[in-house]
Motif scaffolding. Structure first.
Motif, PDB file in Angstrom:
ATOM      1  N   LYS A   1      37.508  35.779  43.650  1.00  0.00           N
ATOM      2  CA  LYS A   1      37.808  37.155  43.242  1.00  0.00           C
ATOM      3  C   LYS A   1      37.252  37.367  41.836  1.00  0.00           C
ATOM      4  CE  LYS A   1      41.737  40.404  43.109  1.00  0.00           C
ATOM      5  NZ  LYS A   1      41.337  41.234  44.252  1.00  0.00           N
ATOM      6  N   ILE A   2      36.294  38.267  41.689  1.00  0.00           N
ATOM      7  CA  ILE A   2      35.664  38.480  40.382  1.00  0.00           C
ATOM      8  C   ILE A   2      35.694  39.965  40.021  1.00  0.00           C
ATOM      9  CG2 ILE A   2      34.191  36.459  40.645  1.00  0.00           C
ATOM     10  CD1 ILE A   2      31.853  38.319  41.169  1.00  0.00           C
ATOM     11  N   LEU A   3      35.628  40.203  38.715  1.00  0.00           N
ATOM     12  CA  LEU A   3      35.713  41.569  38.180  1.00  0.00           C
ATOM     13  C   LEU A   3      34.512  41.853  37.291  1.00  0.00           C
ATOM     14  CD1 LEU A   3      37.540  44.164  37.785  1.00  0.00           C
ATOM     15  CD2 LEU A   3      38.356  43.045  35.682  1.00  0.00           C
ATOM     16  N   PHE A   4      33.882  42.988  37.533  1.00  0.00           N
ATOM     17  CA  PHE A   4      32.825  43.481  36.659  1.00  0.00           C
ATOM     18  C   PHE A   4      33.381  44.644  35.843  1.00  0.00           C
ATOM     19  CE2 PHE A   4      30.393  41.239  39.801  1.00  0.00           C
ATOM     20  CZ  PHE A   4      29.272  40.771  39.113  1.00  0.00           C
ATOM     21  N   ILE A   5      33.229  44.565  34.535  1.00  0.00           N
ATOM     22  CA  ILE A   5      33.699  45.645  33.660  1.00  0.00           C
ATOM     23  C   ILE A   5      32.491  46.429  33.170  1.00  0.00           C
ATOM     24  CG2 ILE A   5      34.906  46.208  31.517  1.00  0.00           C
ATOM     25  CD1 ILE A   5      36.616  43.771  31.939  1.00  0.00           C
ATOM     26  N   VAL A   6      32.473  47.722  33.469  1.00  0.00           N
ATOM     27  CA  VAL A   6      31.354  48.594  33.103  1.00  0.00           C
ATOM     28  C   VAL A   6      31.848  49.699  32.177  1.00  0.00           C
ATOM     29  CG1 VAL A   6      30.204  48.105  35.302  1.00  0.00           C
ATOM     30  CG2 VAL A   6      31.655  50.143  35.094  1.00  0.00           C
ATOM     31  N   ALA A   7      30.932  50.255  31.429  1.00  0.00           N
ATOM     32  CA  ALA A   7      31.296  51.376  30.562  1.00  0.00           C
ATOM     33  C   ALA A   7      31.468  52.649  31.375  1.00  0.00           C
ATOM     34  CB  ALA A   7      30.242  51.578  29.480  1.00  0.00           C
TER      35      ALA A   7
ATOM     36  N   PHE B   1      44.461  41.275  34.906  1.00  0.00           N
ATOM     37  CA  PHE B   1      43.345  40.326  34.867  1.00  0.00           C
ATOM     38  C   PHE B   1      43.649  39.007  35.577  1.00  0.00           C
ATOM     39  CE2 PHE B   1      41.703  43.017  31.459  1.00  0.00           C
ATOM     40  CZ  PHE B   1      40.346  42.963  31.700  1.00  0.00           C
ATOM     41  N   SER B   2      44.893  38.670  35.731  1.00  0.00           N
ATOM     42  CA  SER B   2      45.260  37.326  36.198  1.00  0.00           C
ATOM     43  C   SER B   2      44.686  36.935  37.560  1.00  0.00           C
ATOM     44  CB  SER B   2      46.790  37.168  36.197  1.00  0.00           C
ATOM     45  OG  SER B   2      47.396  38.075  37.090  1.00  0.00           O
ATOM     46  N   PRO B   3      44.539  37.842  38.536  1.00  0.00           N
ATOM     47  CA  PRO B   3      44.035  37.390  39.847  1.00  0.00           C
ATOM     48  C   PRO B   3      42.552  37.026  39.855  1.00  0.00           C
ATOM     49  CG  PRO B   3      45.209  39.498  40.015  1.00  0.00           C
ATOM     50  CD  PRO B   3      44.927  39.258  38.575  1.00  0.00           C
ATOM     51  N   TYR B   4      41.811  37.465  38.841  1.00  0.00           N
ATOM     52  CA  TYR B   4      40.358  37.279  38.882  1.00  0.00           C
ATOM     53  C   TYR B   4      39.967  35.905  38.350  1.00  0.00           C
ATOM     54  CZ  TYR B   4      40.602  42.311  39.483  1.00  0.00           C
ATOM     55  OH  TYR B   4      40.906  43.560  39.946  1.00  0.00           O
ATOM     56  N   GLU B   5      39.052  35.254  39.069  1.00  0.00           N
ATOM     57  CA  GLU B   5      38.600  33.924  38.654  1.00  0.00           C
ATOM     58  C   GLU B   5      37.451  33.995  37.662  1.00  0.00           C
ATOM     59  OE1 GLU B   5      38.692  30.881  41.911  1.00  0.00           O
ATOM     60  OE2 GLU B   5      38.986  32.661  43.141  1.00  0.00           O
ATOM     61  N   ARG B   6      36.711  35.089  37.669  1.00  0.00           N
ATOM     62  CA  ARG B   6      35.665  35.324  36.670  1.00  0.00           C
ATOM     63  C   ARG B   6      35.676  36.809  36.300  1.00  0.00           C
ATOM     64  NH1 ARG B   6      36.070  30.764  37.382  1.00  0.00           N
ATOM     65  NH2 ARG B   6      34.492  29.130  37.649  1.00  0.00           N
ATOM     66  N   VAL B   7      35.419  37.071  35.013  1.00  0.00           N
ATOM     67  CA  VAL B   7      35.347  38.444  34.524  1.00  0.00           C
ATOM     68  C   VAL B   7      34.014  38.620  33.809  1.00  0.00           C
ATOM     69  CG1 VAL B   7      36.369  40.200  33.025  1.00  0.00           C
ATOM     70  CG2 VAL B   7      37.850  38.559  34.239  1.00  0.00           C
ATOM     71  N   PHE B   8      33.220  39.601  34.253  1.00  0.00           N
ATOM     72  CA  PHE B   8      31.915  39.860  33.661  1.00  0.00           C
ATOM     73  C   PHE B   8      31.942  41.198  32.929  1.00  0.00           C
ATOM     74  CE2 PHE B   8      30.946  37.102  37.316  1.00  0.00           C
ATOM     75  CZ  PHE B   8      30.217  36.104  36.674  1.00  0.00           C
ATOM     76  N   PHE B   9      31.757  41.151  31.618  1.00  0.00           N
ATOM     77  CA  PHE B   9      31.633  42.370  30.823  1.00  0.00           C
ATOM     78  C   PHE B   9      30.157  42.758  30.786  1.00  0.00           C
ATOM     79  CE2 PHE B   9      35.812  41.126  29.518  1.00  0.00           C
ATOM     80  CZ  PHE B   9      36.439  42.299  29.103  1.00  0.00           C
ATOM     81  N   MET B  10      29.852  43.906  31.361  1.00  0.00           N
ATOM     82  CA  MET B  10      28.459  44.315  31.500  1.00  0.00           C
ATOM     83  C   MET B  10      28.019  45.116  30.276  1.00  0.00           C
ATOM     84  SD  MET B  10      28.034  42.697  34.173  1.00  0.00           S
ATOM     85  CE  MET B  10      26.301  43.084  34.428  1.00  0.00           C
ATOM     86  N   GLY B  11      27.567  44.379  29.275  1.00  0.00           N
ATOM     87  CA  GLY B  11      27.165  44.971  27.999  1.00  0.00           C
ATOM     88  C   GLY B  11      28.027  44.436  26.882  1.00  0.00           C
ATOM     89  N   GLU B  12      27.391  43.960  25.820  1.00  0.00           N
ATOM     90  CA  GLU B  12      28.133  43.404  24.688  1.00  0.00           C
ATOM     91  C   GLU B  12      29.017  44.446  24.016  1.00  0.00           C
ATOM     92  OE1 GLU B  12      24.812  45.562  23.379  1.00  0.00           O
ATOM     93  OE2 GLU B  12      24.813  43.891  24.794  1.00  0.00           O
TER      94      GLU B  12
END
Length: 382
Positions: free
Chosen positions: A6-12, A104-115
């Motif tokens: 389970k992964i999460l992508f964070i976008v603006a 956030f706890s269920p996600y095994e990886r979190v990707f922030f798309m953009g510094e």
């Protein structure tokens, strides 16, 4: 069968721009893996009436679950009963930001798309969340000097970017420690080259870029001015959002006396089709660290539109760069090469073929998506 990761992508947001394109390319190439993908958007839909939430429907079509930061309570206020129990030392109050932590706890990886996305909510994240967090770098410090102003330079962040080992040392020179994973800008290759010699009486140069302070245009205007003074029959066609800094641009065109030779076509839903429809002979592009500055270049190379580049990385040595992407930091040489390519159909088409082959060899996302899969499936190392 192994449980899905389970992964999460964070976008603006979901606008049609480079960072959003990168996110879509990655998600679209992970969707058939054993991965459960969700997205958190920092902005609500329709947050900017002048911009369409282009990628939102695409994710809906892929059946991606989408969350919005506005809908997640960040600053939790304890109820009266909870405060009383805490006062009586019966039950401690939860962390003020425990609702976001729970999210956030269920996600095994979190990707922030953009510094630029991580600082928005980093203060709410625990160390355990940061350990599974990866930050994609989408702007260079040469574009945005205070890119990492809000980062703790002593923390060990995990970055993903297209910078090589030498370039990342410059990019992250302020950080005392970090982890870096190389992942170049890559595209899904579908179309074959369609470019041909248009036989335009007046040669047409294209620029595909948003008009923003982070993407200077003045050097291109100077080059156009010189070429017009030398009697060349040329036009400059600019494709991209024109909502910022237009007064500055118009002033520049006026004092260079070139405003009758520059045409603004605004944002294009399909830039490759625009290049064909307007019969663009050659494209000028930004370059950073000796490489094309964005997806527009690779999309146009995918259909064979030839390109020349100006180096926007100060003091970067371009002498050893590949001939696939001719890059210049000398205005006279840039102008001479532009004229040479415009007036020589054979050379222009040869450059078109070289760049098309280079994209198919080096920028095919199928050749690079393994880096992201490895991050997702490998255990986190401490």
């Amino acid at each position: 069968m192994q449980d899905k990761k389970k992964i999460l992508f964070i976008v603006a947001e979901f606008w049609q721009a480079g960072g959003e394109r990168q996110t879509f390319e990655i998600i679209n190439n992970l969707i058939n893996e054993n991965i459960d993908i969700e997205i958190l958007s920092l902005r609500a839909l329709n947050s900017d009436k002048s911009k369409d939430d282009y990628y939102y429907q695409k994710y809906i079509d892929l059946k991606i679950k989408i969350h919005f930061l506005d809908n997640i309570p960040i600053n939790y206020k304890p109820k009266i009963k909870e405060r009383v129990l805490n006062k009586l030392s019966i039950k401690k109050l939860p962390s003020p930001n425990h609702l976001l932590i729970d999210f956030f706890s269920p996600y095994e990886r979190v990707f922030f798309m953009g510094e630029y996305t991580l600082p928005v909510i980093e203060r709410f994240l625990t160390n355990s969340i940061l350990e599974k967090t990866y930050v994609f770098i989408q702007f260079s410090v040469f574009q945005v000097p205070d890119n990492y102003l809000k980062y703790d330079k002593n923390k060990c962040y995990q970055f993903i970017s297209g910078f090589n080992e030498t370039e990342i040392l410059t990019e992250l020179s302020e950080f005392t420690r970090y982890k870096h994973f190389f992942f170049p800008l890559s595209i899904t290759l579908e179309k074959k080259a369609v470019y041909s010699n248009w036989n335009n009486g007046i040669k047409r140069i294209g620029l595909f870029t948003r008009i923003t302070v982070n993407k200077p245009l003045d050097v291109f205007f100077y080059a156009l001015h010189v070429m017009l003074c030398e009697g060349e029959k040329i036009e400059l066609h600019i494709f991209g959002d024109c909502s910022e800094n237009m007064q500055i641009i118009e002033n520049c065109l006026a004092y260079l006396n070139i405003k009758n030779y520059v045409f603004f076509h605004g944002h294009q839903l399909n830039m490759t089709q625009a290049a064909i429809d307007y019969k663009i002979d050659l494209v000028w592009f930004h370059s950073y660290y000796g490489a094309p500055g964005g997806y527009a270049s690779f999309d146009l190379s995918n259909i064979g539109v030839p390109q020349l580049f100006w180096n926007f990385t100060p003091e970067f040595d371009i002498s050893s760069q590949s001939n696939s992407w001719p890059i210049f930091n000398n205005l006279k040489e840039f102008i001479l090469e532009t004229k040479k390519k415009l007036m020589n159909d054979k050379e222009r088409i040869e450059l078109s073929n070289i760049q098309n082959n280079s994209v198919r060899k080096d920028r095919n996302i199928e050749n690079h998506i393994g880096t992201i899969k490895k991050i997702v499936f490998d255990p986190i190392s401490h």
